[in-house]
Design a protein around this motif. Sequence first.
Motif, PDB file in Angstrom:
ATOM      1  N   THR A  11      12.037   5.950   2.210  1.00  0.00           N
ATOM      2  CA  THR A  11      10.717   6.494   2.511  1.00  0.00           C
ATOM      3  C   THR A  11      10.210   7.263   1.289  1.00  0.00           C
ATOM      4  O   THR A  11      11.001   7.672   0.423  1.00  0.00           O
ATOM      5  CB  THR A  11      10.777   7.457   3.703  1.00  0.00           C
ATOM      6  N   PRO A  12       8.911   7.502   1.231  1.00  0.00           N
ATOM      7  CA  PRO A  12       8.390   8.333   0.140  1.00  0.00           C
ATOM      8  C   PRO A  12       9.070   9.704   0.080  1.00  0.00           C
ATOM      9  O   PRO A  12       9.376  10.196  -1.009  1.00  0.00           O
ATOM     10  CB  PRO A  12       6.904   8.461   0.471  1.00  0.00           C
ATOM     11  N   MET A  25      16.729   7.003 -10.708  1.00  0.00           N
ATOM     12  CA  MET A  25      15.820   6.563 -11.754  1.00  0.00           C
ATOM     13  C   MET A  25      14.825   5.647 -11.057  1.00  0.00           C
ATOM     14  O   MET A  25      15.218   4.631 -10.475  1.00  0.00           O
ATOM     15  CB  MET A  25      16.558   5.804 -12.860  1.00  0.00           C
ATOM     16  N   LEU A  26      13.549   6.014 -11.088  1.00  0.00           N
ATOM     17  CA  LEU A  26      12.509   5.238 -10.433  1.00  0.00           C
ATOM     18  C   LEU A  26      11.910   4.253 -11.427  1.00  0.00           C
ATOM     19  O   LEU A  26      11.398   4.650 -12.474  1.00  0.00           O
ATOM     20  CB  LEU A  26      11.426   6.164  -9.870  1.00  0.00           C
ATOM     21  N   GLN A  67      10.016   0.259  -7.395  1.00  0.00           N
ATOM     22  CA  GLN A  67       8.775   0.636  -6.732  1.00  0.00           C
ATOM     23  C   GLN A  67       7.632  -0.198  -7.279  1.00  0.00           C
ATOM     24  O   GLN A  67       7.645  -0.588  -8.442  1.00  0.00           O
ATOM     25  CB  GLN A  67       8.547   2.132  -6.980  1.00  0.00           C
ATOM     26  N   CYS A  68       6.649  -0.501  -6.427  1.00  0.00           N
ATOM     27  CA  CYS A  68       5.447  -1.208  -6.856  1.00  0.00           C
ATOM     28  C   CYS A  68       4.256  -0.616  -6.114  1.00  0.00           C
ATOM     29  O   CYS A  68       4.289   0.538  -5.696  1.00  0.00           O
ATOM     30  CB  CYS A  68       5.582  -2.709  -6.623  1.00  0.00           C
ATOM     31  N   ALA A  69       3.214  -1.403  -5.906  1.00  0.00           N
ATOM     32  CA  ALA A  69       2.016  -0.895  -5.221  1.00  0.00           C
ATOM     33  C   ALA A  69       2.202  -0.830  -3.711  1.00  0.00           C
ATOM     34  O   ALA A  69       1.794   0.128  -3.065  1.00  0.00           O
ATOM     35  CB  ALA A  69       0.804  -1.751  -5.568  1.00  0.00           C
ATOM     36  N   HIS A  91      14.613   0.126  -2.832  1.00  0.00           N
ATOM     37  CA  HIS A  91      13.220   0.262  -3.274  1.00  0.00           C
ATOM     38  C   HIS A  91      12.465   1.233  -2.382  1.00  0.00           C
ATOM     39  O   HIS A  91      12.919   1.598  -1.302  1.00  0.00           O
ATOM     40  CB  HIS A  91      12.528  -1.105  -3.359  1.00  0.00           C
ATOM     41  N   LEU A  92      11.295   1.645  -2.880  1.00  0.00           N
ATOM     42  CA  LEU A  92      10.397   2.523  -2.136  1.00  0.00           C
ATOM     43  C   LEU A  92       9.608   1.649  -1.174  1.00  0.00           C
ATOM     44  O   LEU A  92       8.740   0.884  -1.587  1.00  0.00           O
ATOM     45  CB  LEU A  92       9.465   3.266  -3.099  1.00  0.00           C
TER      46      LEU A  92
END
Length: 109
Positions: A11-12, A25-26, A67-69, A91-92
């Motif tokens: 989650t965010p 590391m994002l 992470q992406c959009a 992933h986010l």
Amino acid sequence: MFGAPKTKDLTPQQVKAALDAREIMLIDVREPAEFAAEKIEGALNVPLSTFNPAALPHAGGKTIVLQCAGGKRSALAVDHCRKASQAIDTHLAGGLAAWKAAGLPTITG
């Protein structure tokens, strides 16, 4: 083996806490123009169009989170990592859109 390994969705709030604790590391897999327009502080840009799991920066013991959009491209990048036998599976979920919907800050411009 029964099916493909599952992608770990964070989650965010989980990503924000892990960034603040310096545990992850994002890696933002959006294209450079998207990244330049708006990003999460601390994210590194490794575009999906040129994504090479073997060329990802050394994480120094941190977990790499992609992470992406919106979550689709980062899930594809996780799949690329899996096919390249890289142990990157997180992933986010919902990407930058979910991050912003949660009221978390971004850097623009």
